[in-house]
Write a protein that holds these residues in place. Structure first.
Motif, PDB file in Angstrom:
ATOM      1  N   VAL A 146       9.376  -1.009  13.465  1.00 44.05           N
ATOM      2  CA  VAL A 146       8.190  -0.449  14.114  1.00 44.05           C
ATOM      3  C   VAL A 146       7.402   0.404  13.141  1.00 44.05           C
ATOM      4  O   VAL A 146       6.158   0.314  13.077  1.00 44.05           O
ATOM      5  N   THR A 147       8.094   1.232  12.350  1.00 45.30           N
ATOM      6  CA  THR A 147       7.405   2.101  11.395  1.00 45.30           C
ATOM      7  C   THR A 147       6.682   1.285  10.327  1.00 45.30           C
ATOM      8  O   THR A 147       5.524   1.576   9.969  1.00 45.30           O
ATOM      9  N   ALA A 148       7.325   0.250   9.806  1.00 45.62           N
ATOM     10  CA  ALA A 148       6.702  -0.586   8.785  1.00 45.62           C
ATOM     11  C   ALA A 148       5.502  -1.339   9.354  1.00 45.62           C
ATOM     12  O   ALA A 148       4.442  -1.439   8.709  1.00 45.62           O
ATOM     13  N   ARG A 149       5.621  -1.830  10.530  1.00 44.97           N
ATOM     14  CA  ARG A 149       4.525  -2.563  11.173  1.00 44.97           C
ATOM     15  C   ARG A 149       3.335  -1.640  11.451  1.00 44.97           C
ATOM     16  O   ARG A 149       2.180  -2.045  11.309  1.00 44.97           O
ATOM     17  N   GLU A 150       3.619  -0.448  11.872  1.00 44.26           N
ATOM     18  CA  GLU A 150       2.533   0.484  12.139  1.00 44.26           C
ATOM     19  C   GLU A 150       1.752   0.789  10.868  1.00 44.26           C
ATOM     20  O   GLU A 150       0.524   0.886  10.893  1.00 44.26           O
ATOM     21  N   PRO A 189       0.840  -1.203   0.000  1.00 44.70           N
ATOM     22  CA  PRO A 189       0.000   0.000   0.000  1.00 44.70           C
ATOM     23  C   PRO A 189       0.878   1.257   0.000  1.00 44.70           C
ATOM     24  O   PRO A 189       2.037   1.229   0.433  1.00 44.70           O
ATOM     25  N   ALA A 190       0.340   2.362  -0.445  1.00 46.76           N
ATOM     26  CA  ALA A 190       1.133   3.587  -0.611  1.00 46.76           C
ATOM     27  C   ALA A 190       1.807   4.020   0.687  1.00 46.76           C
ATOM     28  O   ALA A 190       2.993   4.404   0.676  1.00 46.76           O
ATOM     29  N   ASP A 191       1.088   3.964   1.791  1.00 50.06           N
ATOM     30  CA  ASP A 191       1.666   4.444   3.057  1.00 50.06           C
ATOM     31  C   ASP A 191       2.653   3.467   3.662  1.00 50.06           C
ATOM     32  O   ASP A 191       3.330   3.801   4.641  1.00 50.06           O
ATOM     33  N   ALA A 192       2.807   2.266   3.094  1.00 49.13           N
ATOM     34  CA  ALA A 192       3.730   1.268   3.637  1.00 49.13           C
ATOM     35  C   ALA A 192       4.941   1.050   2.746  1.00 49.13           C
ATOM     36  O   ALA A 192       5.864   0.327   3.138  1.00 49.13           O
ATOM     37  N   ARG A 193       4.994   1.696   1.565  1.00 46.04           N
ATOM     38  CA  ARG A 193       6.081   1.408   0.629  1.00 46.04           C
ATOM     39  C   ARG A 193       7.437   1.859   1.171  1.00 46.04           C
ATOM     40  O   ARG A 193       8.404   1.081   1.191  1.00 46.04           O
TER      41      ARG A 193
END
Length: 433
Positions: free
Chosen positions: A400-404, A350-354
């Motif tokens: 943590v950032t990717a998981r969030e 997804p865009a916010d997870a790339r």
């Protein structure tokens, strides 16, 4: 119960002819009956036996040839002493009749019950004892039980019963995804695991079931070794997100005993439980796999778990004790990191997870450098130098950032080296059934 005795009174009426009137000046004797109730007069002592008296002299004769009143004491009356009861004593109950009735009702030894019943009937007839009804009922029930046993044997019913008993023994353990309570706790031996809802408190949650091959019982050590090795490897297929497993959760396994093996038990049950074996778990199921995760979450966890699985295969011996095994482990980590980076870049996020996921992929590539050097280290000191470099490069904040962004757990395990369970790499206590 006191016996009920019917008492019959016989009234004897003696008809006397009216006596002639006394002559004037004669003496009239009136007979006074003895007082009611028990009475035991004292017999006079003398040369005559009790109750016998010498004949009275002629001068002591009264009118009409009778002795005067008071010449002799009244005859003694028999009182109620020991050995005498005013009630009739009932006949005793035959003991074999009671035994025949009990065995007939229980139907455990029908042949014995039938024999005892027949013997009891003969004894009752000969001795006049009670219990005939019990002996007859016991004999009838024992006969029916004996006939039933013959029918079961003739129709192979015992084999079917035994097969059902073995099936029940094999089905006593919950299946994958179910929670249970163990009456004896999570250590030692248990005979039953009670299935309960995972939404409430429970002792354990099954995450895998392993079926062992048929044959002779391999021994407790072999069964436990298989359970410890397989259960730790399978826990990440059930709880794929290691960060979502609480730190106070450990891995337990229920293994067959030699006795349950003879009944057909071949299953090892792998379960999550509290690190305190006497404490209960709460908070719902720990399951997070393809049945609960979306496609993006599943792809991310599959990628990072490759590195996690390699990290868990660390040798038992330290580098100074077995440098070769540790260098081989470092080479395995290099391959796992390369595979992780490829999987992360091979999925459309997804865009916010790339960007967060790309940062994790770059970290995996960077970590390959120090681990490659450790895999070819010339000595122990050189291995530790490159090992330290790899630890310094790891940045938990990137994960943590990717998981969030993906909606996964964001709290790292207390001991990140503890494995996919985040503290579930504990003692591996086992239960025997």
């Amino acid at each position: 119960m006191r016996p009920v005795v019917r008492e019959f009174c016989t009234v004897i009426v003696t008809v006397f002819a009216p006596a002639p009137p006394p002559e004037p000046g004669s003496t009239v004797l009136v007979s006074i009956p003895p007082p009611p109730g028990p009475y035991q007069p004292q017999e006079p002592q003398g040369p005559y036996p009790q109750g016998q008296y010498p004949p009275p002299p002629p001068s002591a004769q009264g009118p009409y040839g009778t002795p005067p009143y008071g010449a002799y004491p009244p005859p003694p009356y028999q009182g109620w002493g020991q050995g005498y009861s005013p009630y009739n004593q009932p006949a005793p109950v035959n003991g074999l009749a009671i035994a025949a009735l009990v065995l007939g009702v229980l139907c455990c030894l029908p042949a014995v019950g039938l024999v005892l019943g027949l013997i009891a009937l003969r004894q009752i007839k000969k001795k006049g004892e009670r219990g005939k009804a019990m002996a007859v009922i016991g004999s009838v029930l024992s006969s029916l039980g004996l006939a039933l046993w013959v029918l079961v044997l003739a129709t192979n019913g015992v084999s079917e019963f035994w097969d059902g008993f073995k099936d029940a023994a094999n089905s006593s353990s919950p299946v994958k995804g179910e929670c249970f309570d163990s009456p004896s706790g999570l250590e030692g031996a248990t005979y039953d695991l009670d299935e309960v809802s995972c939404s409430g408190t429970h002792d354990g949650e099954v995450f895998a079931v392993i079926t062992l091959p048929d044959g002779d019982f391999p021994g407790d050590a072999s069964v436990t070794g298989t359970a410890e090795d397989r259960c730790y490897k399978l826990r990440s297929t059930y709880a794929m997100d290691a960060w979502a497993v609480p730190d106070d959760v450990d891995v337990y396994y229920v293994v067959p005993s030699e006795e349950s093996w003879d009944l057909g038990d071949r299953e090892i049950t792998c379960a999550f439980g509290d690190t305190d074996s006497d404490a209960a778990m709460d908070g719902g199921s720990l399951r997070n796999d393809e049945t609960t995760l979306d496609a993006d979450q599943l792809a991310y966890l599959k990628a990072v778990n490759v590195q996690q699985a390699a990290a868990e295969s660390v040798p038992e011996d330290m580098p100074e004790d077995d440098l070769k095994a540790n260098k081989e482990w470092a080479a395995q980590l290099v391959s796992a990191l390369d595979e992780e980076a490829g999987l992360l870049r091979g999925h459309t996020w997804p865009a916010d997870a790339r960007k967060p996921v790309e940062a994790v992929a770059k970290e995996a590539e960077a970590l390959q450098v120090p681990w490659s050097k450790a895999a070819v280290a010339a000595d122990v000191d050189s291995f530790y130098v490159h090992y330290g470099e790899a630890l310094e490069l790891e940045d938990t904040d990137l994960s943590v950032t990717a998981r969030e962004a993906l909606g996964l757990a964001t709290t790292p395990p207390a001991d990140d080296e503890g494995g996919a369970g985040g503290g579930s790499g504990g003692s591996g206590d086992d239960l025997e059934v």
